[in-house]
Design a protein around this motif. Structure first.
Motif, short mmCIF file in Angstrom:
data_model
loop_
_atom_site.label_atom_id
_atom_site.label_comp_id
_atom_site.label_asym_id
_atom_site.label_seq_id
_atom_site.Cartn_x
_atom_site.Cartn_y
_atom_site.Cartn_z
N PRO A 32 0.79 -1.22 0.00
CA PRO A 32 0.00 0.00 0.00
C PRO A 32 0.83 1.28 0.00
O PRO A 32 0.36 2.31 -0.44
CB PRO A 32 -0.83 -0.11 1.27
CG PRO A 32 -0.08 -1.03 2.15
CD PRO A 32 0.66 -1.98 1.24
N ARG A 33 2.05 1.22 0.51
CA ARG A 33 2.95 2.38 0.55
C ARG A 33 2.26 3.62 1.13
O ARG A 33 2.18 4.66 0.49
CB ARG A 33 3.54 2.65 -0.84
CG ARG A 33 4.39 1.51 -1.33
CD ARG A 33 5.07 1.79 -2.66
NE ARG A 33 4.33 2.55 -3.63
CZ ARG A 33 3.54 2.03 -4.56
NH1 ARG A 33 3.39 0.72 -4.64
NH2 ARG A 33 2.91 2.80 -5.43
N THR A 34 1.81 3.49 2.38
CA THR A 34 1.16 4.61 3.05
C THR A 34 2.18 5.60 3.61
O THR A 34 1.80 6.71 3.97
CB THR A 34 0.30 4.11 4.24
OG1 THR A 34 1.16 3.49 5.20
CG2 THR A 34 -0.78 3.16 3.78
N GLY A 35 3.42 5.18 3.71
CA GLY A 35 4.44 6.02 4.33
C GLY A 35 4.64 5.67 5.78
O GLY A 35 5.45 6.28 6.48
N ASP A 36 3.92 4.65 6.26
CA ASP A 36 4.03 4.21 7.65
C ASP A 36 4.01 2.68 7.66
O ASP A 36 3.01 2.08 7.28
CB ASP A 36 2.87 4.79 8.47
CG ASP A 36 2.99 4.48 9.95
OD1 ASP A 36 2.77 3.31 10.34
OD2 ASP A 36 3.31 5.41 10.72
N ALA A 37 5.11 2.09 8.10
CA ALA A 37 5.22 0.62 8.07
C ALA A 37 4.16 -0.05 8.92
O ALA A 37 3.64 -1.11 8.55
CB ALA A 37 6.62 0.19 8.54
N TRP A 38 3.81 0.54 10.06
CA TRP A 38 2.79 -0.06 10.93
C TRP A 38 1.44 -0.10 10.22
O TRP A 38 0.75 -1.11 10.26
CB TRP A 38 2.69 0.74 12.24
CG TRP A 38 1.71 0.16 13.21
CD1 TRP A 38 1.93 -0.84 14.10
CD2 TRP A 38 0.33 0.56 13.35
NE1 TRP A 38 0.77 -1.09 14.81
CE2 TRP A 38 -0.22 -0.25 14.37
CE3 TRP A 38 -0.47 1.50 12.73
CZ2 TRP A 38 -1.54 -0.13 14.77
CZ3 TRP A 38 -1.80 1.62 13.14
CH2 TRP A 38 -2.31 0.81 14.15
N VAL A 39 1.07 1.01 9.57
CA VAL A 39 -0.20 1.06 8.85
C VAL A 39 -0.19 0.04 7.71
O VAL A 39 -1.17 -0.68 7.51
CB VAL A 39 -0.50 2.48 8.32
CG1 VAL A 39 -1.73 2.49 7.42
CG2 VAL A 39 -0.70 3.45 9.48
N ASP A 40 0.91 -0.06 6.98
CA ASP A 40 1.02 -1.03 5.90
C ASP A 40 0.78 -2.45 6.42
O ASP A 40 0.07 -3.25 5.79
CB ASP A 40 2.39 -0.96 5.21
CG ASP A 40 2.58 0.30 4.38
OD1 ASP A 40 1.62 1.09 4.22
OD2 ASP A 40 3.70 0.50 3.88
N THR A 41 1.35 -2.76 7.58
CA THR A 41 1.17 -4.09 8.18
C THR A 41 -0.28 -4.33 8.57
O THR A 41 -0.84 -5.40 8.34
CB THR A 41 2.09 -4.25 9.41
OG1 THR A 41 3.44 -4.11 8.98
CG2 THR A 41 1.90 -5.60 10.07
N GLN A 42 -0.92 -3.31 9.16
CA GLN A 42 -2.32 -3.45 9.57
C GLN A 42 -3.22 -3.69 8.35
O GLN A 42 -4.13 -4.51 8.39
CB GLN A 42 -2.81 -2.21 10.32
CG GLN A 42 -2.02 -1.87 11.57
CD GLN A 42 -1.82 -3.05 12.50
OE1 GLN A 42 -2.78 -3.65 12.98
NE2 GLN A 42 -0.58 -3.39 12.77
N LEU A 43 -2.94 -2.98 7.27
CA LEU A 43 -3.73 -3.17 6.04
C LEU A 43 -3.52 -4.57 5.48
O LEU A 43 -4.46 -5.18 4.97
CB LEU A 43 -3.38 -2.10 5.01
CG LEU A 43 -3.77 -0.67 5.39
CD1 LEU A 43 -3.26 0.33 4.34
CD2 LEU A 43 -5.27 -0.52 5.58
N GLY A 44 -2.31 -5.09 5.58
CA GLY A 44 -2.06 -6.48 5.17
C GLY A 44 -2.85 -7.46 6.02
O GLY A 44 -3.40 -8.44 5.51
#
Length: 194
Positions: A32-44
């Protein structure tokens, strides 16, 4: 009668396998490349939840963000969007007070730039209060979905699938929550042991 039952069972399995194949496509190469690794993980993780509970995922997006059900279903089944992308589009849309379809159209056109660039274009700057509000929406949604326990939701990251943690002991952002919802840094996500 047996032939009809077998046909119905075969069709049901075929449709189920088709829905499973859709979600399997999402998981491979999801970025997703949100700019935040934690958010990317949550979206996964949201992708994983949707795999085990598609109807629950769709209901959550519709109820939480006011997205039209037909749109969420169309994105999931027809356009084959990753559930994490659907969730983020509708969360972002609600935050910037635009219809979800507008954010969907922007992402559909410019998805190669990633969610971080699109969020900035919509006025959400990294580290801003708005960005943290968006991050909170993703965390809250992920927590609700994980608590509902799709078959693989808790197991995707080694979590507990037994259900939600008792109030006040829910891990969030890698830290347990102690008294009054404040981070309990000593426990590192393990709650207070009660």
């Amino acid at each position: 009668m047996k032939k009809i039952s077998a046909l119905v069972l075969t069709l049901g399995l075929a449709f189920s396998a088709g829905a499973q194949a859709i979600v399997d496509e999402f998981a491979f190469g999801f970025s997703p490349r949100t700019g935040d690794a934690w958010v990317d993980t949550q979206l996964g993780d949201i992708n994983v939840f949707a795999r085990g509970n598609t109807d629950g995922f769709i209901d959550d997006v519709v109820v939480s963000y006011g997205a039209p059900r037909y749109l969420v279903r169309e994105l999931y089944y027809d356009r084959r969007w990753a559930p994490g992308d659907i969730y983020y589009a509708c969360a972002l849309a609600q935050l910037v007070r635009r219809p979800c379809i507008e954010v969907v159209d922007i992402y559909q056109r410019d998805h190669g730039q990633g969610w971080g660039v699109i969020a900035q274009r919509l006025g959400i700057r990294p580290g801003s209060p708005e960005f943290h509000a968006l991050k909170g929406k993703v965390g809250k949604g992920h927590g609700k979905m994980k608590a509902r326990g799709g078959p693989k939701a808790g197991a995707s990251r080694g979590g507990n699938t037994a259900g939600p943690a008792p109030k006040g002991n829910r891990p969030e952002g890698g830290q347990g929550r102690g008294q009054g919802g404040k981070p309990d840094k000593g426990n590192k996500g393990r709650g207070n042991g009660r």
